[in-house]
Every structure is written in C-alpha cells, then in structure tokens.
Design a protein around this motif. Structure first.
Motif, short mmCIF file in Angstrom:
data_model
loop_
_atom_site.label_atom_id
_atom_site.label_comp_id
_atom_site.label_asym_id
_atom_site.label_seq_id
_atom_site.Cartn_x
_atom_site.Cartn_y
_atom_site.Cartn_z
N ASP A 192 0.85 -1.19 0.00
CA ASP A 192 0.00 0.00 0.00
C ASP A 192 0.89 1.24 0.00
O ASP A 192 1.58 1.53 0.97
CB ASP A 192 -0.92 0.00 1.22
CG ASP A 192 -1.94 1.14 1.19
OD1 ASP A 192 -1.85 2.02 0.31
OD2 ASP A 192 -2.84 1.15 2.05
N SER A 252 -0.53 4.32 -1.02
CA SER A 252 -1.55 5.34 -1.28
C SER A 252 -1.20 6.66 -0.60
O SER A 252 -0.41 6.71 0.35
CB SER A 252 -2.92 4.86 -0.78
OG SER A 252 -3.31 3.66 -1.40
N THR A 296 -1.75 -7.81 -4.22
CA THR A 296 -2.54 -6.60 -4.04
C THR A 296 -1.64 -5.37 -4.06
O THR A 296 -0.70 -5.28 -3.27
CB THR A 296 -3.31 -6.63 -2.70
OG1 THR A 296 -4.20 -7.76 -2.69
CG2 THR A 296 -4.12 -5.36 -2.51
N LEU A 312 -2.01 -1.25 -3.85
CA LEU A 312 -2.87 -0.10 -3.57
C LEU A 312 -2.03 1.17 -3.73
O LEU A 312 -1.06 1.36 -3.00
CB LEU A 312 -3.44 -0.18 -2.16
CG LEU A 312 -4.12 -1.51 -1.78
CD1 LEU A 312 -4.59 -1.47 -0.32
CD2 LEU A 312 -5.29 -1.80 -2.71
N LYS A 349 -3.63 4.51 -4.36
CA LYS A 349 -4.64 5.56 -4.51
C LYS A 349 -4.03 6.94 -4.24
O LYS A 349 -3.09 7.08 -3.47
CB LYS A 349 -5.80 5.33 -3.53
CG LYS A 349 -6.51 4.01 -3.69
CD LYS A 349 -7.63 3.87 -2.67
CE LYS A 349 -7.06 3.78 -1.25
NZ LYS A 349 -8.14 3.61 -0.24
N THR A 400 -5.53 -7.68 -7.24
CA THR A 400 -6.22 -6.44 -6.88
C THR A 400 -5.31 -5.26 -7.15
O THR A 400 -4.17 -5.22 -6.67
CB THR A 400 -6.62 -6.44 -5.39
OG1 THR A 400 -7.53 -7.51 -5.14
CG2 THR A 400 -7.29 -5.12 -5.02
N ASN A 443 -5.57 -0.94 -7.20
CA ASN A 443 -6.35 0.27 -6.97
C ASN A 443 -5.50 1.48 -7.30
O ASN A 443 -4.60 1.85 -6.55
CB ASN A 443 -6.84 0.34 -5.52
CG ASN A 443 -7.90 1.41 -5.32
OD1 ASN A 443 -7.89 2.44 -5.98
ND2 ASN A 443 -8.81 1.17 -4.38
N SER A 454 -7.10 4.48 -8.07
CA SER A 454 -8.06 5.58 -8.03
C SER A 454 -7.39 6.87 -7.57
O SER A 454 -6.44 6.85 -6.78
CB SER A 454 -9.22 5.24 -7.09
OG SER A 454 -10.01 4.19 -7.62
N THR A 514 -9.89 -7.53 -9.23
CA THR A 514 -10.43 -6.24 -8.80
C THR A 514 -9.58 -5.13 -9.38
O THR A 514 -8.37 -5.09 -9.15
CB THR A 514 -10.44 -6.13 -7.27
OG1 THR A 514 -11.29 -7.14 -6.72
CG2 THR A 514 -10.96 -4.77 -6.83
N SER A 527 -9.60 -0.86 -9.85
CA SER A 527 -10.21 0.43 -9.52
C SER A 527 -9.37 1.56 -10.09
O SER A 527 -8.20 1.70 -9.76
CB SER A 527 -10.33 0.59 -7.99
OG SER A 527 -11.11 -0.43 -7.42
N TYR A 539 -14.19 -0.74 -11.15
CA TYR A 539 -14.61 0.58 -10.69
C TYR A 539 -13.94 1.63 -11.57
O TYR A 539 -12.73 1.83 -11.50
CB TYR A 539 -14.23 0.79 -9.23
CG TYR A 539 -14.82 2.05 -8.61
CD1 TYR A 539 -15.88 1.97 -7.71
CD2 TYR A 539 -14.34 3.31 -8.94
CE1 TYR A 539 -16.43 3.12 -7.16
CE2 TYR A 539 -14.88 4.46 -8.39
CZ TYR A 539 -15.93 4.35 -7.50
OH TYR A 539 -16.48 5.49 -6.96
#
Length: 351
Positions: free
Chosen positions: A63, A65, A84, A86, A88, A108, A110, A112, A131, A133, A156
C-alpha cells in the motif's frame, strides 16, 4: 534516524505517516523484511517507489496510497508473491508503470485518484486480475482489450470522462460489480445482458436517456443505480399514472372472490358493469379487469419524497400487453418471463 517505528503483526509492517520523503527501508531488520507479507507506506510524501522495496521478497500486499508517486520502477517486478497493489491518490499516469508489469500475477489493483487518461496496457494483460479500480482519474474511454482481463470480478471506473461502453465488456463472464457512475455515458450496449454474473451496476450521474430492454436478462442483478440521468428525470417529470377507479377495484374483488350477485341486489348499471369483466389471457395470471389491468406494481422511494410505480403492467383492453384479449399465447409467455426477470432486480436506486 535510528530506524522506522512500526505497528505490525507477525506478517504486517506499517510504516504509514512516518513523514519520510526518502524512506530507508534497509533499516528494517532483515528477518522482518523476510517475513513481511503486507507493507503499508501511505502518507510518506514519496515521489518514487523506494528501490529497497524489492528486499521484501515475500510481500503479498503493498500500500503506497496518499503519497506523491509519479513513477513505479522495475523493482516491483521482483515481488513475485505480490497480489494486491494499492496506490490511490498519487500522481501516476499511463507512463508511470514498468513495461513488464503485465507479467505480474496481481489480483487487486487500486489506482483511483491519479492522473490516468488511458487504461494502462499492462493492466489489460493481467489475466489474474480480479479487482480493478481507477475511479477519479481522467479516463476518456474503456478499451476493447478489457475483455482480456478474463478473471475480472469488480471494475470501478467512476468519476472519469467515459462516454462509451464497449460491447467487449460483456465478455467478462465473472464480472459481478460494475461501477461507471459520474461519467458521460449516453447509452448502454444490449450486449451487457451477457454479464450473467453481474449483481451490481452503478450508472448514476451519466447522460443516459434510455436502457435497452435486454437489461432484464440480468437475472442476478440486485442493485441498479440510475439517479442523475435524463431518463430518470424524464420518468419523474412525465409520469402520468392513473390508478384503477374505486368502481373497478370493487368489481375486481367481487369477481376474483367469486361473490354472488343478482339484479335484485344491485342497480342495473352495476350488474351490467360486472358482466363486462375480462379474464387475463395469460394462463399464469388469474386476474380480471374492466377498463384497465394492473398485474404488478412495485413502488420505490425517490429522494425520500415520492413513491413511484417503477415496474408496472397497466393496459386497456386495446393494449397489446399480456392482459390484452388479442395477445397471442407466445407473447403472453414472453412478457411473463420478462416480468419475472424484472422482479429479480431487487433494488433500483433512483434517488
């Protein structure tokens, strides 16, 4: 700095909000790097992904983000166990990722709140991705190659500038949640009816003026969000629904319950009216009607203020609906199947 303070479990290393522009992950003891399965680095003012992240060879979740990331280097390619990612709220775009990132087995992702104007081709090469996003970016389109992400279950893309849904999206056989709200979409391709696993479809705040009838074939769809579209605005503005009269409702009750009556008990005009009852030709509908037929009405809340008949079958004897005396058997069966599919849409969110 003597070493980053960490909040961690047996396999978790949380280095969020350390305020480090140049995070030195080498200071993490080797045994912690070797055992860490999850690494959290948000809110650290990172501009690039620290090359030392490659030392965490067993990472399954990363992560990064809420930083200032503008680039992710090749060091991420060495994280063979990573599933995964992340990232963001950074400054990433389609030129910020390693060219070989498509070979990773991510499940996954993300991205976003970044600056992507196109879906990265690397992500479109990940057959393992479940997933994805990219909400709140600058995407103008969905490439047809999205069909190559064959394992995708959650997509998403809300809050972009997308105006067109490619029919190839319908080839994602496992897709269960599709979020396309807050875009500029003007139509929905009928091919989306092939998304037999779809349970949630968010289309609010777009430019839709109609939905294809095929949407009723989405038998697993439980949530459909449409508020903020011209079709909903028009539906509310132009809604002219006249319910059956009290005379008809009373007459239906008498006929459907088999209550006896005779001219000595009722005025002649009422007896004549009761004798005009028409039985619905649909064998699955035992109802009768006089001036109009209502088979099914489902009321929904609109902005907490109105109760609107969203799905209803209302017709006169001249109508070619299932209640019409001129409807064929095949037409009746077809309409009945459509009504069953419609009832399976458990939540329709207009407000």
């Amino acid at each position: 700095m003597e070493g980053p303070e960490a909040v961690e479990g047996p396999h978790l290393l949380n280095l969020s909000r350390m305020g480090l522009e140049h995070l030195s992950l080498e200071q993490v003891p080797e045994e912690r790097r070797r055992d860490a399965h999850q690494l959290f680095l948000p809110h650290n003012r990172l501009v690039v992904l620290p090359p030392s992240v490659a030392l965490f060879s067993q990472l399954q979740l990363l992560d990064v983000s809420n930083n200032g990331l503008a680039y992710i280097g090749d060091e991420i390619l060495g994280l063979s166990h990573l599933r995964t990612l992340l990232a963001k709220n950074n400054r990433l775009d389609e030129f910020s990722l390693p060219k070989e990132m498509g070979t990773m087995r991510l499940e996954t992702v993300n991205f976003s709140g970044n600056q992507f104007e196109e879906l990265p081709t690397q992500l479109l090469q990940m057959a393992t991705l479940k997933t994805l996003s990219l909400g709140g970016n600058r995407l103008k389109s969905i490439p047809a190659e999205i069909e190559n992400v064959t394992s995708l279950e959650f997509l998403y893309l809300g809050g972009n500038f997308i105006s067109y849904i490619p029919p190839e999206l319908a080839n994602l056989r496992y897709l269960s949640c599709l979020v396309l709200c807050d875009n500029r979409i003007q139509s929905v391709p009928p091919q989306l009816a092939q998304l037999h696993s779809l349970r949630s479809l968010s289309l609010h705040n777009n430019l839709l003026t109609y939905l294809p009838r095929e949407i009723l074939s989405l038998i697993r769809l439980q949530e459909l969000s449409l508020r903020g579209n011209p079709l909903v605005v028009r539906f509310v503005r132009d809604l002219t629904y006249t319910p059956p009269t009290l005379l008809e409702l009373a007459a239906r009750t008498i006929k459907s319950r088999g209550m006896t009556y005779c001219p000595r008990e009722l005025p002649e005009n009422l007896v004549g009216y009761l004798d005009l009852a028409s039985k619905c030709p649909n064998p699955k509908c035992a109802g009768v009607y006089f001036d109009s037929c209502v088979r099914h009405i489902k009321f929904v809340d609109f902005c907490g203020k109105y109760r609107l008949p969203l799905m209803h079958y209302l017709c006169s004897p001249e109508c070619s609906s299932p209640c019409s005396s001129v409807s064929s058997q095949s037409e009746s069966d077809s309409e009945d199947e459509a009504s069953v599919a419609a009832r399976r849409m458990q939540k329709v969110l207009l407000g």
